[in-house]
Scaffold this active site. Structure first.
Site, PDB file in Angstrom:
ATOM      1  N   PRO A  72       0.828  -1.206   0.109  1.00 25.99           N
ATOM      2  CA  PRO A  72      -0.077  -0.111  -0.071  1.00 25.99           C
ATOM      3  C   PRO A  72       0.890   1.172   0.054  1.00 25.99           C
ATOM      4  CG  PRO A  72      -0.150  -0.864   2.163  1.00 25.99           C
ATOM      5  CD  PRO A  72       0.500  -2.055   1.159  1.00 25.99           C
ATOM      6  N   ASN A  73       0.569   2.242  -0.867  1.00 27.59           N
ATOM      7  CA  ASN A  73       0.874   3.617  -0.915  1.00 27.59           C
ATOM      8  C   ASN A  73       2.088   3.830  -1.487  1.00 27.59           C
ATOM      9  OD1 ASN A  73      -1.130   4.828   0.778  1.00 27.59           O
ATOM     10  ND2 ASN A  73      -0.255   3.732   2.338  1.00 27.59           N
ATOM     11  N   ARG A 106       5.302  10.863  -2.896  1.00 26.69           N
ATOM     12  CA  ARG A 106       5.081  10.780  -1.363  1.00 26.69           C
ATOM     13  C   ARG A 106       6.279  10.918  -0.443  1.00 26.69           C
ATOM     14  NH1 ARG A 106       4.843   4.448   1.051  1.00 26.69           N
ATOM     15  NH2 ARG A 106       4.052   5.114   3.099  1.00 26.69           N
ATOM     16  N   TYR A 141      11.342   9.144   0.937  1.00 34.35           N
ATOM     17  CA  TYR A 141      11.242   7.911  -0.304  1.00 34.35           C
ATOM     18  C   TYR A 141      11.850   8.280  -1.361  1.00 34.35           C
ATOM     19  CZ  TYR A 141       7.982   5.770   3.197  1.00 34.35           C
ATOM     20  OH  TYR A 141       7.145   5.150   4.132  1.00 34.35           O
ATOM     21  N   ASN A 179       8.178  -5.239  -0.823  1.00 29.58           N
ATOM     22  CA  ASN A 179       7.998  -4.441  -0.342  1.00 29.58           C
ATOM     23  C   ASN A 179       6.704  -4.157   0.204  1.00 29.58           C
ATOM     24  OD1 ASN A 179       7.969  -1.864   1.479  1.00 29.58           O
ATOM     25  ND2 ASN A 179       9.092  -0.755  -0.077  1.00 29.58           N
ATOM     26  N   ALA A 190       2.972  -0.718   4.978  1.00 29.68           N
ATOM     27  CA  ALA A 190       2.673  -0.811   6.215  1.00 29.68           C
ATOM     28  C   ALA A 190       2.094  -2.245   6.585  1.00 29.68           C
ATOM     29  CB  ALA A 190       1.365  -0.004   6.318  1.00 29.68           C
ATOM     30  N   HIS A 198       4.351  -4.496   8.657  1.00 26.86           N
ATOM     31  CA  HIS A 198       4.108  -4.337  10.419  1.00 26.86           C
ATOM     32  C   HIS A 198       2.725  -4.951  10.936  1.00 26.86           C
ATOM     33  CE1 HIS A 198       7.235  -1.404   9.348  1.00 26.86           C
ATOM     34  NE2 HIS A 198       6.480  -0.716   8.647  1.00 26.86           N
ATOM     35  N   ASP A 209       1.267 -15.426   6.497  1.00 23.49           N
ATOM     36  CA  ASP A 209       0.923 -16.951   6.421  1.00 23.49           C
ATOM     37  C   ASP A 209       0.959 -17.395   4.918  1.00 23.49           C
ATOM     38  OD1 ASP A 209       0.716 -17.250   9.221  1.00 23.49           O
ATOM     39  OD2 ASP A 209      -1.397 -17.158   9.015  1.00 23.49           O
ATOM     40  N   GLU A 211      12.864  -9.152   1.947  1.00 22.99           N
ATOM     41  CA  GLU A 211      12.063  -8.122   2.172  1.00 22.99           C
ATOM     42  C   GLU A 211      12.967  -6.831   1.804  1.00 22.99           C
ATOM     43  OE1 GLU A 211      10.864  -8.449   6.310  1.00 22.99           O
ATOM     44  OE2 GLU A 211      10.598  -6.216   6.400  1.00 22.99           O
ATOM     45  N   HIS A 266      12.941  -2.473   2.435  1.00 24.76           N
ATOM     46  CA  HIS A 266      12.086  -0.928   2.401  1.00 24.76           C
ATOM     47  C   HIS A 266      13.146   0.114   2.101  1.00 24.76           C
ATOM     48  CE1 HIS A 266       9.369  -3.170   4.950  1.00 24.76           C
ATOM     49  NE2 HIS A 266      10.202  -3.839   5.420  1.00 24.76           N
ATOM     50  N   SER A 310      13.076   3.121   3.068  1.00 24.62           N
ATOM     51  CA  SER A 310      13.422   3.931   4.236  1.00 24.62           C
ATOM     52  C   SER A 310      14.109   3.077   5.340  1.00 24.62           C
ATOM     53  CB  SER A 310      12.218   4.731   4.731  1.00 24.62           C
ATOM     54  OG  SER A 310      11.374   3.810   5.265  1.00 24.62           O
ATOM     55  N   ARG A 351      12.940   5.204  12.433  1.00 30.47           N
ATOM     56  CA  ARG A 351      11.588   5.852  12.191  1.00 30.47           C
ATOM     57  C   ARG A 351      10.800   5.265  13.530  1.00 30.47           C
ATOM     58  NH1 ARG A 351       9.104   5.209   6.554  1.00 30.47           N
ATOM     59  NH2 ARG A 351       7.905   6.866   7.294  1.00 30.47           N
ATOM     60  N   ARG A 399       7.414   0.833  13.330  1.00 33.90           N
ATOM     61  CA  ARG A 399       7.941   0.236  11.979  1.00 33.90           C
ATOM     62  C   ARG A 399       9.224  -0.636  12.369  1.00 33.90           C
ATOM     63  NH1 ARG A 399       5.386   3.627   8.198  1.00 33.90           N
ATOM     64  NH2 ARG A 399       4.957   5.853   8.932  1.00 33.90           N
TER      65      ARG A 399
HETATM   66  C1  DQA Z   1       8.040   1.193   3.759  1.00 36.65           C
HETATM   67  C2  DQA Z   1       8.393   1.621   5.385  1.00 36.65           C
HETATM   68  C3  DQA Z   1       6.963   1.241   5.919  1.00 36.65           C
HETATM   69  O1  DQA Z   1       6.984   1.437   7.373  1.00 36.65           O
HETATM   70  C4  DQA Z   1       5.920   2.143   5.521  1.00 36.65           C
HETATM   71  O2  DQA Z   1       4.778   2.008   5.946  1.00 36.65           O
HETATM   72  C5  DQA Z   1       5.880   2.324   3.966  1.00 36.65           C
HETATM   73  C6  DQA Z   1       7.342   2.143   3.111  1.00 36.65           C
HETATM   74  C7  DQA Z   1       9.615   1.572   3.260  1.00 36.65           C
HETATM   75  O3  DQA Z   1       9.867   1.201   1.893  1.00 36.65           O
HETATM   76  O4  DQA Z   1      10.440   2.310   3.644  1.00 36.65           O
HETATM   77  O5  DQA Z   1       4.648   2.279   3.258  1.00 36.65           O
HETATM   78  O6  DQA Z   1       8.055  -0.163   3.720  1.00 36.65           O
END
Ligand code: DQA
Length: 145
Positions: free
Chosen positions: A10-11, A18, A23, A75, A78, A81, A88, A99, A101, A103, A108, A112
């Site tokens: 998401p996002n 953003r 980012y 990635n 959110a 977390h 699962d 995995e 990220h 950031s 942070r 997170r």
């Molecule tokens: C993220 C870090 C997450 O905590 C956050 O919710 C994101 C982006 C990152 O790529 O740094 O949406 O996964």
């Protein structure tokens, strides 16, 4: 040729505009193009998927496993977390993944710092900005052999 999934949660479709101080300014499409070029040089092929919906991400893991995808760069944003369901899905299919990220989540907010995916992943790349996707892909390909 090995097929790998690049999964974004998401996002992450908002990358580029953003919180650029967190980012960066590259869009997900920019990152995807760079990854496709890297994949070609590594001799693998990528499938790209982004969703803001937890269930859609879960179903995409199932589909990947069913269709012979060898591994994933993930990635989960959110959902990293919070999502027992996504954890699962990876556990249940056995689909290997790295995995990533953008950031440094450990620099942070406290919420997170916890990942529900990290301990079932092959490895984690954190805090290198968009180049982290390339590091994750290189790591995944090296580990899959
Ligand atoms: C993220 C870090 C997450 O905590 C956050 O919710 C994101 C982006 C990152 O790529 O740094 O949406 O996964």
């Amino acid at each position: 040729m090995k097929r790998l999934l690049v999964m974004n949660g998401p996002n992450l479709g908002l990358l580029g505009t953003r919180e650029p101080e967190v980012y960066g300014r590259l869009t997900l499409a920019d990152i995807g193009r760079t990854l496709d070029a890297l994949a070609a040089s590594l001799g693998v092929e990528l499938e790209h998927f982004q969703s803001d919906h937890e269930g859609a991400l879960v179903e995409r893991v199932h589909l990947a496993a069913r269709t012979g995808v060898a591994g994933a760069v993930v990635n989960a944003a959110a959902y990293t977390h919070t999502s027992v369901a996504l954890r699962d899905a990876y556990l249940g299919t056995g689909l290997p993944f790295v995995e990533i990220h953008v950031s440094n989540v450990f620099a942070r907010e406290e919420f997170r710092h916890k990942s529900l995916l990290a301990d079932v992943s092959m490895g984690v790349v954190v805090g290198f900005g968009p180049v982290g996707y390339e590091l994750a892909l290189r790591g995944l390909v090296a580990r899959l052999g």
